[in-house]
Scaffold this motif. Structure first.
Motif, PDB file in Angstrom:
ATOM      1  N   MET A 198       0.835  -1.213   0.000  1.00 21.28           N
ATOM      2  CA  MET A 198       0.000   0.000   0.000  1.00 21.28           C
ATOM      3  C   MET A 198       0.865   1.257   0.000  1.00 21.28           C
ATOM      4  SD  MET A 198      -2.916  -1.143   2.757  1.00 21.28           S
ATOM      5  CE  MET A 198      -3.522   0.538   2.926  1.00 21.28           C
ATOM      6  N   ALA A 199       1.844   1.294   0.897  1.00 22.14           N
ATOM      7  CA  ALA A 199       2.692   2.484   1.020  1.00 22.14           C
ATOM      8  C   ALA A 199       3.531   2.697  -0.233  1.00 22.14           C
ATOM      9  CB  ALA A 199       3.592   2.352   2.250  1.00 22.14           C
ATOM     10  N   THR A 200       4.030   1.608  -0.813  1.00 19.00           N
ATOM     11  CA  THR A 200       4.883   1.723  -2.002  1.00 19.00           C
ATOM     12  C   THR A 200       4.101   2.224  -3.208  1.00 19.00           C
ATOM     13  OG1 THR A 200       6.319  -0.057  -1.216  1.00 19.00           O
ATOM     14  CG2 THR A 200       6.410   0.465  -3.565  1.00 19.00           C
ATOM     15  N   THR A 201       2.973   1.613  -3.476  1.00 19.38           N
ATOM     16  CA  THR A 201       2.194   2.013  -4.647  1.00 19.38           C
ATOM     17  C   THR A 201       1.660   3.433  -4.494  1.00 19.38           C
ATOM     18  OG1 THR A 201       0.238   0.927  -3.690  1.00 19.38           O
ATOM     19  CG2 THR A 201       1.538  -0.334  -5.274  1.00 19.38           C
ATOM     20  N   TYR A 202       1.272   3.810  -3.281  1.00 14.75           N
ATOM     21  CA  TYR A 202       0.781   5.171  -3.092  1.00 14.75           C
ATOM     22  C   TYR A 202       1.903   6.186  -3.270  1.00 14.75           C
ATOM     23  CZ  TYR A 202      -2.527   8.681  -1.551  1.00 14.75           C
ATOM     24  OH  TYR A 202      -3.371   9.757  -1.519  1.00 14.75           O
ATOM     25  N   ALA A 203       3.103   5.868  -2.773  1.00 17.13           N
ATOM     26  CA  ALA A 203       4.224   6.797  -2.934  1.00 17.13           C
ATOM     27  C   ALA A 203       4.638   6.922  -4.399  1.00 17.13           C
ATOM     28  CB  ALA A 203       5.412   6.337  -2.087  1.00 17.13           C
ATOM     29  N   LEU A 204       4.607   5.813  -5.139  1.00 21.32           N
ATOM     30  CA  LEU A 204       4.952   5.876  -6.563  1.00 21.32           C
ATOM     31  C   LEU A 204       3.938   6.685  -7.352  1.00 21.32           C
ATOM     32  CD1 LEU A 204       6.164   2.214  -7.220  1.00 21.32           C
ATOM     33  CD2 LEU A 204       7.561   4.275  -7.135  1.00 21.32           C
ATOM     34  N   ARG A 205       2.712   6.774  -6.836  1.00 19.50           N
ATOM     35  CA  ARG A 205       1.682   7.578  -7.493  1.00 19.50           C
ATOM     36  C   ARG A 205       1.523   8.944  -6.825  1.00 19.50           C
ATOM     37  NH1 ARG A 205      -3.026   5.669  -6.490  1.00 19.50           N
ATOM     38  NH2 ARG A 205      -2.447   4.070  -4.973  1.00 19.50           N
ATOM     39  N   GLY A 206       2.419   9.273  -5.896  1.00 20.29           N
ATOM     40  CA  GLY A 206       2.321  10.534  -5.184  1.00 20.29           C
ATOM     41  C   GLY A 206       2.390  11.728  -6.129  1.00 20.29           C
ATOM     42  N   PHE A 207       1.499  12.669  -5.927  1.00 21.35           N
ATOM     43  CA  PHE A 207       1.428  13.805  -6.856  1.00 21.35           C
ATOM     44  C   PHE A 207       1.064  15.116  -6.164  1.00 21.35           C
ATOM     45  CE2 PHE A 207      -1.549  16.498  -9.242  1.00 21.35           C
ATOM     46  CZ  PHE A 207      -0.715  16.957 -10.245  1.00 21.35           C
ATOM     47  N   ASP A 208       0.015  15.101  -5.360  1.00 24.25           N
ATOM     48  CA  ASP A 208      -0.622  16.348  -4.941  1.00 24.25           C
ATOM     49  C   ASP A 208       0.283  17.246  -4.102  1.00 24.25           C
ATOM     50  OD1 ASP A 208      -0.683  14.386  -3.029  1.00 24.25           O
ATOM     51  OD2 ASP A 208      -2.855  14.413  -2.741  1.00 24.25           O
TER      52      ASP A 208
END
Length: 293
Positions: free
Chosen positions: A221-231
């Motif tokens: 969860m943490a990895t995929t969210y960080a790789l998609r981090g944008f805002d």
């Protein structure tokens, strides 16, 4: 394993969310994949270019590779703060006698605060003029020479945009890990203590192996969210100064909506999907291999 009527009920209840997921997630992914083979500015007719967008991304775009390296640094900082902080706080909560619910609530608050509010908060905290909280703290302990405009310094900006994201979700992952830790059978821990196990041995030999499946899920969860981090990075610096804090996601957004190159932006978005899938596969393989060894 289920009787026929139960299988039918399961299918009936699963169908609406699966349809919603397909429309909201899978269809856009397929559309991006198709669009990545075209050159299109959103107005004129689409021009088929085959794999040229992918060749351009991998061999002719230095900004993309800068953004990719920055994304890896962003990921590393987020994982250290989120998973490391969550594990430490969850372990400390186990031994807390009073105020446990208050601590959990306070740590969870950042996850429900508006992203824009968090970005503006850290923007003020990082500021050099007027002096923000970080620079005030350095001055208070006599380290005035380390004061700087954290978001304008090429050497610190990547860490500066990563810290808010790491702080934001530490409480969420802490709750997940905490729930797993309190599910560890007390008999196992008591038997280990009677055998003379230290606190470190109790954690490494009993608690952590027991919560490993939850740890793998949380890491994914943490990895995929960080790789998609944008805002937050986009709101704080918009990828600057230069490309010092440019991430693959912010570069994709600017390619699409600032340069109106939707075909190439779709190529970058396909790369992000593949990147997340590869990361998930590596996490599963590495953590399971370590568990088996």
């Amino acid at each position: 394993m289920l009787p026929y009527r139960s299988r039918t009920a399961v299918l009936v209840f699963l169908l609406p969310p699966l349809l919603l997921y397909g429309i909201a997630v899978l269809v856009p992914i397929v559309q991006s994949l198709v669009l990545s083979f075209f050159r299109w500015d959103g107005i004129t007719a689409m021009e088929f270019v085959g794999l040229d967008n992918y060749v351009r991304m991998l061999t002719r775009d230095d900004i993309f590779w800068t953004a990719f390296v920055n994304s890896l640094g962003y990921l590393a900082i987020c994982l250290i703060l989120q998973l490391g902080g969550a594990l430490v706080v969850a372990s400390l909560l186990i031994g807390l006698r009073r105020g446990r619910e208050l601590v959990k609530t306070l740590y969870l608050l950042p996850a429900v605060i508006s992203t824009v509010a968090i970005a503006f908060l850290f923007q003020r905290m990082y500021a050099l003029e007027p002096v923000g909280l970080f620079n005030q703290a350095l001055a208070a302990i006599g380290l005035d020479g380390l004061q700087r405009a954290w978001l304008s310094d090429v050497g610190t900006v990547l860490a500066a945009v990563s810290i808010p994201e790491g702080w934001r979700f530490t409480g969420l992952y802490m709750l997940i890990i905490y729930a797993a830790l309190i599910a560890v059978p007390a008999e196992l821990e008591e038997a280990a203590r009677l055998d003379g196990a230290s606190r470190w041995q109790l954690f490494t030999k009993i608690r952590f192996p027991y919560i490993r499946p939850v740890w793998i899920t949380t890491t994914i969860m943490a990895t995929t969210y960080a790789l998609r981090g944008f805002d937050i990075p986009y709101l704080l610096t918009n990828g600057g100064p230069g490309q010092a804090s440019e991430l693959v996601t912010t570069y994709m957004y600017k390619t699409a909506f600032s340069h109106t190159d939707y075909g190439y932006a779709s190529t970058i978005s396909v790369f992000i999907v593949i990147e997340c899938l590869v990361a998930v596969g590596l996490i599963i393989v590495l953590l399971r291999r370590r568990a088996d060894s």
